[in-house]
Design a protein around this motif. Structure first.
Motif, short mmCIF file in Angstrom:
data_model
loop_
_atom_site.label_atom_id
_atom_site.label_comp_id
_atom_site.label_asym_id
_atom_site.label_seq_id
_atom_site.Cartn_x
_atom_site.Cartn_y
_atom_site.Cartn_z
N ALA A 172 23.47 -1.10 31.30
CA ALA A 172 23.16 -1.02 29.87
C ALA A 172 24.02 -2.04 29.13
CB ALA A 172 23.44 0.39 29.34
N PRO A 173 23.42 -2.87 28.26
CA PRO A 173 24.21 -3.89 27.55
C PRO A 173 25.03 -3.27 26.41
CG PRO A 173 21.92 -3.97 26.86
CD PRO A 173 21.99 -2.95 27.95
N VAL A 174 26.35 -3.48 26.46
CA VAL A 174 27.27 -2.90 25.49
C VAL A 174 28.33 -3.93 25.14
CG1 VAL A 174 28.93 -1.02 25.10
CG2 VAL A 174 26.87 -0.57 26.40
N ALA A 175 28.94 -3.79 23.96
CA ALA A 175 29.99 -4.72 23.53
C ALA A 175 31.30 -4.39 24.23
CB ALA A 175 30.16 -4.66 22.02
N HIS A 177 27.32 -7.37 26.90
CA HIS A 177 25.99 -7.75 26.42
C HIS A 177 25.73 -9.24 26.54
CE1 HIS A 177 27.96 -9.10 22.70
NE2 HIS A 177 28.66 -7.98 22.80
N TYR A 178 26.80 -10.04 26.56
CA TYR A 178 26.60 -11.48 26.71
C TYR A 178 26.27 -11.86 28.14
CZ TYR A 178 31.64 -10.97 27.75
OH TYR A 178 32.86 -10.56 28.24
N LEU A 179 26.34 -10.88 29.06
CA LEU A 179 25.94 -11.12 30.46
C LEU A 179 24.70 -10.32 30.83
CD1 LEU A 179 29.46 -10.96 32.19
CD2 LEU A 179 28.17 -13.00 31.56
N ALA A 180 24.02 -9.79 29.82
CA ALA A 180 22.89 -8.89 30.09
C ALA A 180 21.81 -9.53 30.94
CB ALA A 180 22.30 -8.39 28.77
N GLN A 181 21.55 -10.83 30.73
CA GLN A 181 20.50 -11.51 31.47
C GLN A 181 20.99 -12.15 32.76
OE1 GLN A 181 17.41 -11.11 30.41
NE2 GLN A 181 18.25 -9.96 28.68
N TYR A 188 35.98 7.24 17.42
CA TYR A 188 34.77 6.42 17.43
C TYR A 188 35.13 5.02 16.95
CZ TYR A 188 30.14 4.64 16.33
OH TYR A 188 29.01 3.89 16.28
N LEU A 189 34.58 4.02 17.60
CA LEU A 189 34.92 2.64 17.27
C LEU A 189 33.74 1.96 16.60
CD1 LEU A 189 36.66 1.82 20.65
CD2 LEU A 189 37.77 2.38 18.49
N PRO A 190 33.68 1.96 15.28
CA PRO A 190 32.51 1.44 14.58
C PRO A 190 32.36 -0.07 14.65
CG PRO A 190 34.22 2.01 13.02
CD PRO A 190 34.69 2.49 14.36
N SER A 191 33.38 -0.77 15.12
CA SER A 191 33.32 -2.23 15.15
C SER A 191 32.53 -2.78 16.33
CB SER A 191 34.73 -2.83 15.18
OG SER A 191 35.41 -2.39 16.34
N ALA A 192 32.09 -1.92 17.22
CA ALA A 192 31.38 -2.40 18.42
C ALA A 192 30.11 -3.17 18.06
CB ALA A 192 31.04 -1.22 19.33
N ASP A 193 29.31 -2.63 17.15
CA ASP A 193 28.07 -3.30 16.77
C ASP A 193 28.36 -4.63 16.08
OD1 ASP A 193 26.57 -1.29 17.83
OD2 ASP A 193 26.24 -0.25 15.93
N GLU A 194 29.40 -4.66 15.26
CA GLU A 194 29.74 -5.88 14.56
C GLU A 194 30.16 -6.98 15.55
OE1 GLU A 194 31.51 -3.48 10.68
OE2 GLU A 194 32.78 -4.80 11.86
N LEU A 195 30.98 -6.59 16.52
CA LEU A 195 31.40 -7.56 17.52
C LEU A 195 30.21 -8.03 18.36
CD1 LEU A 195 34.74 -5.93 18.65
CD2 LEU A 195 34.49 -8.17 17.59
N GLY A 196 29.33 -7.09 18.71
CA GLY A 196 28.15 -7.45 19.49
C GLY A 196 27.26 -8.42 18.73
#
Length: 296
Positions: free
Chosen positions: A138-141, A200-204, A273-281
């Motif tokens: 699963a792609p994650v930050a 997520h930058y290695l998802a592909q 909870y770390l809300p910055s994950a989406d921002e970094l992604g």
């Protein structure tokens, strides 16, 4: 519903070899999100490490949408030479200790999911399968420079209670594997899955570290001794290649450093909870998109 057992044929000789063994069934189907090619990589690794005998062959022709996922066909000079073969099957192999296990591999069914679930549930009962297991990415930050985290799930919720807090409740389009696991839970069958949290930058790309992570969890959860083989060497070579590419960009290194800081903080304070994950992604995805435009 058309009789589910008409979807497959079983080899009676291989079936006889399994009598009394209560094998684990691992399902690694292609066609859904699989970051880092985790499930596909594990399937290929298992088939390289041991001889697999075909136990069950499914009538893939009635399960596949050819216009959605077209086979590759080769044209040479003035004639069609060959086409890629599509097959969906359950094979039988043994682990390093001689324990039997089954592997369901091939393209995810496009149609007749309920009928396929019924067919598989019938096989689970007939073959006296002890547990049904899957794995995927699963792609994650998260950064590639830290150990691969695993989100585990099971029809027995008490089995896994230590998941990382990066993923909680979420609605996603279903994979066939998830759909089947849900159905198995309704029949009080033990099923479980391991999602490797892949950068997520290695998802592909191919991320062998994730393959090792899910293989280790499958062994620990099932008692199997699936061999590592050359995976440690592949991990080392893969990480060297990734680091070489990323060290050429200061911007990439800065984003990876931010992901490392976030990852380390999560390990120290897992209850937060770390809300910055989406921002970094989003930041990294924008960077990679800009890089792709520059290369065009």
């Amino acid at each position: 519903m058309i009789e589910p057992s008409l979807l497959y044929e079983m080899d009676p000789e291989v079936r006889e070899q399994l009598r009394g063994s209560r094998p684990v069934l691992i399902h690694l189907l292609e066609g859904y999100v699989d970051a880092g090619q985790t499930g596909r990589g594990l399937s290929r690794h298992l088939r390289r490490q041991a001889e697999h005998q075909t136990l069950v062959t499914f009538d893939h022709d009635v399960l596949h949408d050819y216009r959605s996922r077209r086979p590759v066909i080769t044209f040479d000079t003035n004639t069609w030479k060959s086409a890629s073969a599509l097959s969906l099957e359950i094979s039988h192999a043994t682990d390093s200790l001689g324990q039997d296990y089954l592997l369901l591999h091939g393209p995810e069914p496009d149609t007749q999911w309920d009928r396929m679930v019924a067919a598989l549930n019938g096989l689970v009962e007939e073959l006296d399968v002890s547990a049904v297991v899957t794995a995927y990415g699963a792609p994650v930050a998260v950064p590639h420079t830290r150990p691969t985290l695993i989100t585990a799930h099971s029809t027995d919720p008490e089995r896994f209670t230590d998941n990382p807090r990066l993923i909680d409740r979420v609605d996603v389009p279903a994979s066939f594997s998830a759909y089947w696991e849900l159905a198995l839970g309704g029949q009080d069958r033990l099923a479980m899955g391991f999602a490797a949290l892949v950068p997520h930058y290695l998802a592909q790309a191919t991320f062998h570290q994730a393959v090792v992570a899910v293989l280790e969890r499958i062994n620990a959860a099932t008692g199997l001794a699936l061999p590592m083989g050359d995976l440690p060497d592949r991990v080392a070579a893969n990480l060297t290649e990734i680091n070489t590419e990323m060290n050429s960009s200061a911007e990439v290194l800065e984003v990876v450093s931010s992901l490392e800081t976030q990852y380390d903080a999560m390990q120290l304070r897992p209850e937060e909870y770390l809300p910055s994950a989406d921002e970094l992604g989003a930041e990294f995805e924008r960077f990679l998109a800009d890089q792709a435009k520059d290369d065009e």
